[in-house]
Every structure is written in structure tokens, then in C-alpha cells.
Design a protein around this motif. Structure first.
Motif: not given
Length: 450
Positions: A50, A53-54, A57, A75-76, A129, A268, A272-273, A399
Motif C-alpha cells: 500500500r 503509492f506515497a 505521487k 487515495g480517498s 486501487w 497518513y 502519503w503527502w 486524503e
């Protein structure tokens, strides 16, 4: 055929109990080692799937494949399917053959990851996804159910923390290795490489995992550990469904769920960001930004491993006081990372150490352990499912909202380059961390149910 498939995934019937005490001890010792290594390393591979993906981006943004709003939406979608699946599969996990369920989830999500490497369509990517998010929910709750099936209450806090560090191991390695793979071979390899690795790992997981002890003629863990006699265990006739309903209707579980949701917003957001934030807000390269974020994961290993031991050793298995202490440093490290000046790179490194340690200690407590502590053992999966529902609702909100805020505050320079302003998103992350600190105070004295 449908019934045969269902029966394949249900836990097996109790075997004839073994009478030889020596044989029981030998099998328990061997099986417990295999189970714990399987759920720990297997769950690490779930996160390898998982978290790639981060890392991709920023390359996806640079290649013009997706914009921040689309990436946030994708992502959401993952978190929404994960949120629903984690709740439903958490309730199912109390009745499942964990060996088969855990291996299937890893195999299916890894296969979907490989398929994503061939995809550049927004809608197809979001659908795939989303399905990946659903199969990812075959991981956490089954692992905790298995932990409760094979290990006693006195061991739970420490071993839960060690198991929970698995996702830090998987995420940390992904940030470093996947970042270099993507930098060298492009964003598609960021899906191919971890996906193929996880497919192989799923096969090993199926070979070395076990169903619950009674299936192999072993006594229940409560009897084996001396916490109950055979008579007491037989007298415990509370139905699983009744125990699960008690989880749903208990206010303390809901408060813990909201606390976890707030914690997951910040967790997250960074996972993720964080890489994109460090590149655009502080001017780091992809590999350097990934390396800085990876520090939080390795610090998180220490936090996850020691938080259970700390609460067991120094606070008599109670989590409230250490949860408060970790929460204070969680807020401070979040603010330091977001508001620290770009020229003081050491602040990024130091804040990631403290953030990683405290965030994953809190995620360990709020994301499951505190709810498991106050709920019936028969409803472990249900407790994890309800907490997971709240947790990933927070992650999904993060997200989608971050994608919107970052896209709405982008700046296009004269040379055509696009720079993203993280001011609004960063404020959101800090506010969420404050809620994660305050909300657990409302369940300070919650007691365990029978």
C-alpha cells in the motif's frame, strides 16, 4: 460452490484434544513462533503493497498523469473501501481460518498492485486501487485475532507492539527502496517491484500460518496459559454475536474510534503527502524527502515495540497515562515538522524521530490495543473492525481534503512549473494531532468487559 468457498475460509472444527502434556507444549511452542513470525512479516508485506503509492505521487504529478485533486480522490477511494472492509472483515475474522484469509488478502492486493503499473487512466486506477484497499483489510483484524488465539492476556501488550512494528518495517523499507527504484526506472516500477515481491510472500504466508489452536487438538490459550481452567472455559457460553453487539453499543469504543481517526489524519498526511510536502515546501529531492520520511518509520518501530512493554511493565497493563505522554510529544513533533523553517533541515530529521516514535505508539494504543483491552476476547475482530472504521474514515477525509487544499493553493510559475502551497493542509494536520491528544482523556477509566 458458493457454500464450499465460504466453508473453505471458516475456521475448522475442533480436533480431538491431545492428552500428552509434553506434546502440547512442543506443538504450542513451535506453532506460536510460526504464527507470530507469519503475522509480523506478513503484515509488513501488506504495507509494502500500500505505501508505494506515497512514493510515486510526485513522479505521477511531474509526469502529468494525475493532478493533486485526482491523486487525493484515488487515495480517498482506497481509504473508503478499506474503512468499510476493515469493519466488515473485522467482524468476520472472529469466525475465520486466519491462515487462508490472511494469505488471500496479500496475494489479491499484490496482484492488483502489479496491474496498476500498467494503468494511467484516472477512473480505472481509482477502481483498481479501491479493490486493493478492500483486500488490504484482510490483514490487521485477522492478525490481532490470531494474536489473541495463540497468546495470553499478559503477553498481549508487548507482543501487540512488536507485531504492530511490522507496518513500520514495511513502510520504511518501501520509502527507501521504492524511491530509488522509481528514481532509476520510473513510476511504473514503483508498482511492479513491490507487487511481485508481495505475491511471493503470500505463498510463504500460506505455508507457515496456522488456524486457531483447538483445530490442532491444542487447548485454548486461556487454559494453556493458566488464566482459566477447562471448566471455566466451557462455562463461558457468551455467544460471539452478543459480544460483538456489546462492542458496537459501547460509547468508550466510539470515543477511542474518534481518537484514532484524528491520529490517522496526521499519520497518513505525513505518510502519503510528507514526501511531496518536503519537495515543494522545503525544496528537498525525491530521494532525500523519502529518506527523511522513512526516519519516522524506523523510529516508529521502536515506538510500537516499546509502547506495549512500557504500559505492561510500568503502568500495570494500563494505557491511559502513557497515551497522554505520547500524545503531548506527538503534537509538538507535528508542529515542528510543519512549521519548522526550510533552512533548518535538522528540524525535519529530529521531528521525524519524535513523530515516528509517538505516532506509532499512539496508533498502537488508539488503533486497536485500548479497544481490545476493554472488549470481550470473543469480539477481538469486532473491536478492531469498529476502530478501523473510524480510523480509516479519518484517513479518507485526510486524503480527500488534503488533495483539495493542495490543489486549490497551487502556484504556477512563469516558467510553467507548478508549486503546491501546503499552509492550509499543514494547519489541518496540526489541529488533528491536538484532537488525538485530547479525546482519549474521556475514556481514562474504561473497564474491560467479560
Amino acid at each position: 460452490m458458493f457454500k464450499a468457498i465460504i466453508n473453505f475460509f471458516l475456521t475448522g472444527p475442533n480436533a480431538v484434544p491431545l492428552a500428552d502434556e509434553g506434546e502440547i507444549k512442543r506443538r504450542y511452542r513451535k506453532s506460536r513462533i510460526s504464527v507470530f513470525l507469519s503475522i509480523t512479516l506478513g503484515y509488513a508485506m501488506y504495507y509494502v503493497v500500500r505505501q508505494g503509492f506515497a512514493v510515486v505521487k510526485k513522479p505521477l504529478l511531474q509526469a502529468g498523469v494525475f493532478d493533486p485533486l485526482e491523486i487525493g480522490t484515488i487515495g480517498s477511494v482506497f481509504f473508503v473501501t478499506y474503512m468499510i472492509g476493515k469493519c466488515l472483515n473485522g467482524f468476520l475474522a472472529d469466525r475465520l481460518n486466519i491462515k487462508r484469509f490472511l494469505a488471500l488478502g496479500l496475494f489479491a492486493s499484490a496482484t492488483l498492485l502489479v496491474m496498476l503499473g500498467f494503468c494511467s487512466s484516472f477512473y480505472l486506477f481509482a477502481v483498481l486501487w479501491g479493490f486493493c484497499g478492500w483486500f488490504q483489510t484482510f490483514g490487521a483484524a485477522p492478525c490481532i485475532v490470531s494474536l489473541n488465539q495463540w497468546f495470553s492476556n499478559k503477553e498481549r501488550g508487548t507482543l501487540y507492539g512488536i507485531w504492530f512494528s511490522a507496518h513500520n518495517i514495511g513502510t520504511g523499507l518501501t520509502y527507501i527502496i521504492t524511491a530509488y527504484i522509481v528514481a532509476a526506472f520510473g513510476w511504473r516500477m514503483g508498482f511492479f517491484a513491490p507487487g511481485l515481491l508481495a505475491v511471493t510472500a503470500a505463498v510463504f504466508l500460506y505455508l507457515f500460518m496456522y488456524d486457531r489452536p483447538q483445530v490442532y487438538g491444542l487447548p485454548p490459550i486461556a487454559v494453556y496459559s493458566g488464566e482459566q481452567t477447562h471448566e471455566q472455559h466451557k462455562a463461558d457460553t457468551k455467544p460471539v454475536l452478543k459480544a460483538q453487539i456489546a462492542v458496537i453499543t459501547r460509547p468508550a469504543v466510539w470515543v477511542l474510534g474518534l481518537s484514532s481517526a484524528a491520529c490517522y489524519v496526521t499519520r497518513y498526511a505525513f505518510e502519503w503527502w510528507g514526501v511531496v510536502f518536503l519537495i515543494d515546501a522545503k525544496g528537498h529531492s525525491l530521494t532525500k524527502a523519502s529518506a527523511i520520511i522513512s526516519i519516522s518509520q524506523f523510529a516508529g518501530i521502536v515506538g510500537a515495540v516499546t509502547c506495549g512493554w512500557i504500559s505492561d511493565k510500568f503502568f500495570h497493563h494500563k494505557r491511559s497515562i502513557p497515551c497522554l505522554l505520547f500524545g503531548i510529544f506527538f503534537v509538538l513533533s507535528t508542529a515542528a515538522f510543519v512549521y519548522g523553517p526550510a533552512e533548518y533541515v535538522w528540524i525535519d530529521y529530529v521531528s521525524m524521530v519524535f513523530f515516528g516514535y509517538t505516532a506509532y505508539a499512539l496508533v498502537s494504543y488508539l488503533g486497536g490495543l485500548m479497544a481490545v483491552d476493554i472488549c470481550s476476547k470473543k469480539a477481538t475482530g469486532a473491536a478492531m473492525g469498529v476502530i478501523g472504521l473510524f480510523s480509516y474514515a479519518g484517513a479518507a477525509l485526510q486524503e480527500a481534503l488534503d488533495g483539495y487544499l493542495i490543489n486549490a493553493h497551487k502556484v504556477i510559475r512563469a516558467n510553467g512549473d507548478t508549486v503546491y502551497d501546503f499552509t492550509a493542509a499543514g494547519n489541518f494536520w496540526v489541529i488533528a494531532s491536538v484532537f488525538a491528544l485530547v479525546l482519549p482523556l474521556f475514556v481514562w477509566n474504561a473497564k474491560q468487559e467479560d
